[in-house]
Design an enzyme around this catalytic site. Structure first.
Site, PDB file in Angstrom:
ATOM      1  CB  SER A  32      28.498  -0.112  -8.316  1.00 13.38           C
ATOM      2  OG  SER A  32      28.089   0.883  -7.582  1.00 13.38           O
TER       3      SER A  32
ATOM      4  N   GLY B 287       0.718  -1.160  -0.010  1.00  9.06           N
ATOM      5  CA  GLY B 287      -0.053  -0.149  -0.040  1.00  9.06           C
ATOM      6  C   GLY B 287       0.908   1.325  -0.087  1.00  9.06           C
TER       7      GLY B 287
ATOM      8  CG  HIS C  61      26.977   4.548  -5.211  1.00  8.24           C
ATOM      9  ND1 HIS C  61      26.720   6.114  -4.739  1.00  8.24           N
ATOM     10  CD2 HIS C  61      25.900   4.225  -5.889  1.00  8.24           C
ATOM     11  CE1 HIS C  61      25.554   6.145  -5.036  1.00  8.24           C
ATOM     12  NE2 HIS C  61      24.962   5.239  -5.650  1.00  8.24           N
TER      13      HIS C  61
ATOM     14  CG  ASP D 253      28.160   8.025  -2.487  1.00  7.96           C
ATOM     15  OD1 ASP D 253      27.645   7.379  -1.685  1.00  7.96           O
ATOM     16  OD2 ASP D 253      28.345   7.811  -3.572  1.00  7.96           O
TER      17      ASP D 253
ATOM     18  CG  ASP E 158       2.133   3.839  -4.743  1.00  7.86           C
ATOM     19  OD1 ASP E 158       2.056   2.550  -4.960  1.00  7.86           O
ATOM     20  OD2 ASP E 158       1.180   4.353  -4.827  1.00  7.86           O
TER      21      ASP E 158
ATOM     22  CG  HIS F 157      26.553   9.145  -9.783  1.00  8.97           C
ATOM     23  ND1 HIS F 157      26.790   7.910  -9.164  1.00  8.97           N
ATOM     24  CD2 HIS F 157      25.103   9.473  -9.645  1.00  8.97           C
ATOM     25  CE1 HIS F 157      25.928   7.648  -8.396  1.00  8.97           C
ATOM     26  NE2 HIS F 157      24.503   8.185  -8.762  1.00  8.97           N
TER      27      HIS F 157
ATOM     28  CG  HIS G 240      24.421   9.818   0.145  1.00 10.33           C
ATOM     29  ND1 HIS G 240      25.160  10.161  -0.950  1.00 10.33           N
ATOM     30  CD2 HIS G 240      23.680  10.674   0.632  1.00 10.33           C
ATOM     31  CE1 HIS G 240      24.461  11.294  -1.374  1.00 10.33           C
ATOM     32  NE2 HIS G 240      23.730  11.547  -0.312  1.00 10.33           N
TER      33      HIS G 240
ATOM     34  CG  HIS H  51      25.185  -3.157 -12.629  1.00 11.51           C
ATOM     35  ND1 HIS H  51      24.614  -2.163 -13.168  1.00 11.51           N
ATOM     36  CD2 HIS H  51      25.282  -3.078 -11.177  1.00 11.51           C
ATOM     37  CE1 HIS H  51      24.300  -1.399 -12.074  1.00 11.51           C
ATOM     38  NE2 HIS H  51      24.737  -2.027 -11.076  1.00 11.51           N
TER      39      HIS H  51
HETATM   40 ZN   LIG Z   1      21.744   8.481  -4.459  1.00 11.73          ZN
HETATM   41 ZN   LIG Z   2      22.799   8.787  -7.714  1.00 13.95          ZN
END
Ligand SMILES: [Zn+2]
Ligand SMILES: [Zn+2]
Length: 590
Positions: free
Chosen positions: A397, A79, A399, A226, A81, A172, A421, A395
C-alpha cells in the site's frame, strides 16, 4: 507576507497558540460585537468517504483550494464515468479563490482539476510530476491553462494573500508527493496529503521527517492527516518489499509475465523494469493510461528504462513469450482496460497462453471484487496462472499504517487534529489514536471529527464545527478512456436536459443470446413526434447486433456486456438524436 518566522515557543500547546496569535494582527480588535477574524476550513470531498479529495481554506476574502479529486463509480452506478465534489461552495466564492494547491498526482486528488479551473483565475501549484499528470487532462477538456500551472519543489514557499504555503516532501506510491504546511494569520496548518513513511524509497527521495519535527517544535495549530490505513497495525512497509516476490515470478514463469497495476504506480513500474533488465525480458506497457504515464515519468526522469528494454505492445508477438513482460492497466477489472480485454482474447497484440502468468499487483478497490474475479476466471480459461497479493507479496500500500500515522502525530503535536481521507470509521479510529498519542497534559489535542461540507472554524476563541456548506457528489458521464472528444459535463442539470434511457435486455442464462425484444424506456428524452417508435426500434437492432457479434465468453460476462451495450447505445442516440441521454442497459438472465 512570509509568516515563517514564528517565534520559538514554550512546550505548552496553549502557549503555542497564543504565541501564534501574537504574530498575527489581533483578530479581536474589531468593533465591538463583531466576531473575531476566523480561519475557515471546509472539506468538500474525501472526508467521510474514500476519493474525490478536496478542501477549501479561507481567511477573510481569500480562499485557497487543496486538491481537486475524483471518485470512481461503483459498478452498479451504470452510466456514470466519474464522480466529482459538488462545487457549489467554490462557485459561491468565485472571486475569493486565489489558488489551487495540489499534493500529488493521483486521480482522487487531481481528477477534477479540469472542472475546477474554470471557476477561478489564479495559479495551480504542484510538483513537476503532479502538474505533468494534470496537463493531458486539461488538453482533453480543451482548456489552455499552461501559464497558470506553477511548478514547485519540496521546501519551496509561495504566498497567496494572507497564506504562505510550504511544500514538504512525503513518500507515497508515486514520485513527487508533498504535504502542505500553510502559515495562516492564526497559526500553521498542516495537510499531509497521502503518505506512508518509506525509509528506502525507490527514487531515494525521503519523507522530510526533519521538517515535520521542526514545524511541530515551532507550534502547529491544526493537522489534517490521511486516515486511509489507520485500521492496519504496524508499518505499511516500503515499495522495495515487492522485489522478492517478483524475482521469484521472473525466475519461475516459463512464458509471458503480465502484471496489472495502477497506471500511476511509477515505483512499481521501476521495480518491474529493473527486474526485466536483470532477467533479460523486454517490457511493453499495454493500455492507454499506463503508456501515457510511463512516458511522462520517463520524460521527467522518474522512470529510468535502460535502452533496448522497452518494446511497443504491437511488438509483443514478435518475441518468444518468455522474453516478454507486459505491464498493463485493468487491475480493477474495468471492461475497457487492457488486461480484461487480453483475458477474453480480445486484445489486438497481446494473447495469453498456458505458460503465461498474470499478476494482479494492486489492491482490489472495494466494490470491484466481482469484476476482478471475472477477469481472473477469463485468464484461467486461457490456461494462464493467476497471482494475487494474497498469494505472493506483489503489492504494498501507499498509505501509512497506524504506527506511521502515530509518528506524524508525535512529530507535529498539533493543538487541533482533523482526520481526513477515510470513511467515518477510519476517521473516528484515527481520532482515538490521536488522543492516545497526545494524552500527556502538555500536548493534549482536541479532535474535530468533520465530514464533507462541515465548516471548521479556528479563531482566538478556539475551534469548532460551526455550520454546513453545500457538499455532495456530482456524477459525470462521457469522459471514459477510449471515447476521445466525448467529454461532456453530465451533471444533474444536463441529465434533466437530455433525459435517461433504460434498455432492459433479456438474455439466455446459458447462451447469452438475446431473448425476445429489448424493452426501451425513456424519461425526459425528447424527440420529434412519431420518431420515437422508429428510434427505439432501431436501438433494439443495435442491441441485437452488439450481442450477436460478441463471443460466447463475452456474452457470459454481464459486466462486460453491459458496458459494451452502454457504449453502443450512447453512440447510437448521439448520432441519431444529437442528444446525450444517460444510457442505462439492464441485463436480465432468464
Ligand atoms: Zn488519495
Ligand atoms: Zn494518493
Amino acid at each position: 507576507m512570509n509568516q515563517s518566522a514564528v517565534p520559538d515557543v514554550s512546550a505548552s500547546a496553549d502557549g503555542r497558540l497564543r504565541r501564534d496569535l501574537a504574530a498575527a494582527p489581533d483578530p479581536s480588535v474589531t468593533r465591538e460585537g463583531r466576531p473575531p477574524a476566523t480561519l475557515e476550513v471546509v472539506p468538500l470531498g474525501g472526508v467521510g468517504e474514500f476519493g474525490m479529495n478536496m478542501m477549501a481554506i479561507s481567511w477573510e476574502d481569500t480562499t485557497i483550494l487543496v486538491d481537486a479529486g475524483v471518485m470512481f463509480p461503483e459498478p452498479d452506478q451504470l452510466g456514470v464515468d466519474l464522480i466529482i465534489p459538488d462545487l457549489t461552495y467554490v462557485e459561491g466564492r468565485r472571486d475569493n479563490v486565489q489558488a489551487l494547491v495540489l499534493t500529488h498526482g493521483h486521480e482522487d486528488h487531481i481528477g477534477a482539476v479540469p472542472h475546477v479551473l474554470p471557476l477561478f483565475d489564479g495559479p495551480v501549484y504542484g510538483t513537476a510530476m503532479t502538474l505533468a499528470l494534470v496537463e493531458p487532462k486539461l488538453a482533453e477538456h480543451g482548456i489552455d491553462a499552461a501559464d497558470r500551472l506553477k511548478t514547485v519543489k519540496p521546501r519551496d514557499r509561495v504566498s497567496v494573500g494572507p497564506f504562505t504555503i510550504e511544500f514538504v516532501r512525503v513518500t507515497h506510491s508515486m514520485p513527487d508527493c508533498v504535504a502542505l504546511a500553510i502559515t495562516t494569520p492564526i497559526g500553521v496548518v498542516i495537510h499531509t496529503g497521502d503518505f506512508k513513511i518509506d525509509q528506502t524509497p525507490i527514487d531515494g527521495e525521503h519523507f522530510d521527517l526533519h521538517r515535520f519535527a521542526e514545524l511541530g517544535g515551532q507550534g502547529v495549530l491544526a493537522l489534517f492527516a490521511d486516515s486511509t490505513n489507520i485500521d492496519r497495525s504496524g508499518f505499511t512497509g516500503p515499495e522495495i518489499d515487492v522485489i522478492d516476490a517478483f524475482e521469484e515470478l521472473f525466475t519461475s514463469t516459463q512464458g509471458k509475465l503480465v502484471v496489472a497495476t495502477f497506471s500511476s504506480s511509477i515505483y512499481r513500474m521501476q521495480v518491474l523494469v529493473d527486474l526485466a533488465a536483470q532477467f533479460d525480458r523486454k517490457v511493453a506497457f499495454v493500455g492507454r493510461s499506463i503508456v501515457q504515464n510511463a512516458e511522462i515519468a520517463q520524460r521527467l526522469g522518474y522512470l529510468r528504462i535502460p535502452s533496448g528494454v522497452q518494446i511497443r505492445d504491437s511488438d509483443v508477438q514478435n518475441y518468444t513469450s518468455q522474453d516478454v513482460l507486459c505491464v498493463t492497466t485493468g487491475s480493477q477489472g474495468e471492461p475497457q482496460a487492457a488486461l480484461p480485454r487480453i483475458a477474453i482474447d480480445d486484445h489486438r497484440f497481446v494473447k495469453l497462453g498456458p505458460d503465461d502468468t498474470v499478476v494482479f499487483s494492486a489492491r482490489a478497490i472495494p466494490g470491484n471484487e466481482k469484476a476482478i474475479a471475472r477477469v481472473m476466471s477469463h485468464v484461467a480459461r486461457r490456461g494462464a496462472d493467476v497471482v494475487t497479493d494474497s498469494m505472493k507479496h506483489v503489492h504494498v500500500s501507499g498509505h501509512g499504517s497506524a504506527e506511521e500515522l502515530k509518528l506524524v502525530l508525535s512529530l507535529v503535536r498539533p493543538r487541533y487534529f482533523v482526520p481526513i481521507h477515510g470513511e467515518f470509521r477510519q476517521l473516528s479510529q484515527h481520532a482515538r489514536v490521536a488522543k492516545r498519542v497526545m494524552s500527556g497534559g502538555e500536548h493534549r489535542v482536541q479532535v474535530l471529527l468533520a465530514e464533507n461540507g462541515d465548516i471548521v472554524q479556528f479563531d482566538s476563541r478556539g475551534a469548532r464545527i460551526a455550520d454546513k456548506a453545500p457538499a455532495g457528489r456530482v456524477l459525470i458521464d462521457g469522459s471514459r478512456v477510449g471515447e476521445v472528444g466525448d467529454e461532456v459535463l453530465r451533471d444533474r442539470r444536463h441529465l434533466a436536459g437530455d433525459g435517461v434511457i433504460v434498455a432492459v435486455v433479456a438474455i439466455g442464462r446459458q447462451t447469452g443470446a438475446l431473448v425476445g425484444e429489448p424493452e426501451i424506456v425513456a424519461r425526459g428524452f425528447v424527440v420529434a413526434e412519431g420518431e420515437a417508435a422508429t428510434l427505439f426500434k432501431d436501438a433494439g437492432g443495435v442491441i441485437a447486433e452488439c450481442i450477436q457479434v460478441s463471443s460466447v465468453e463475452e456474452r457470459a460476462d454481464q459486466g462486460l456486456m453491459t458496458e459494451k451495450l452502454r457504449v453502443e447505445l450512447r453512440r447510437f442516440f448521439k448520432k441519431r438524436s444529437g442528444r446525450r441521454p444517460l444510457v442505462l442497459p439492464v441485463l436480465m438472465e432468464i
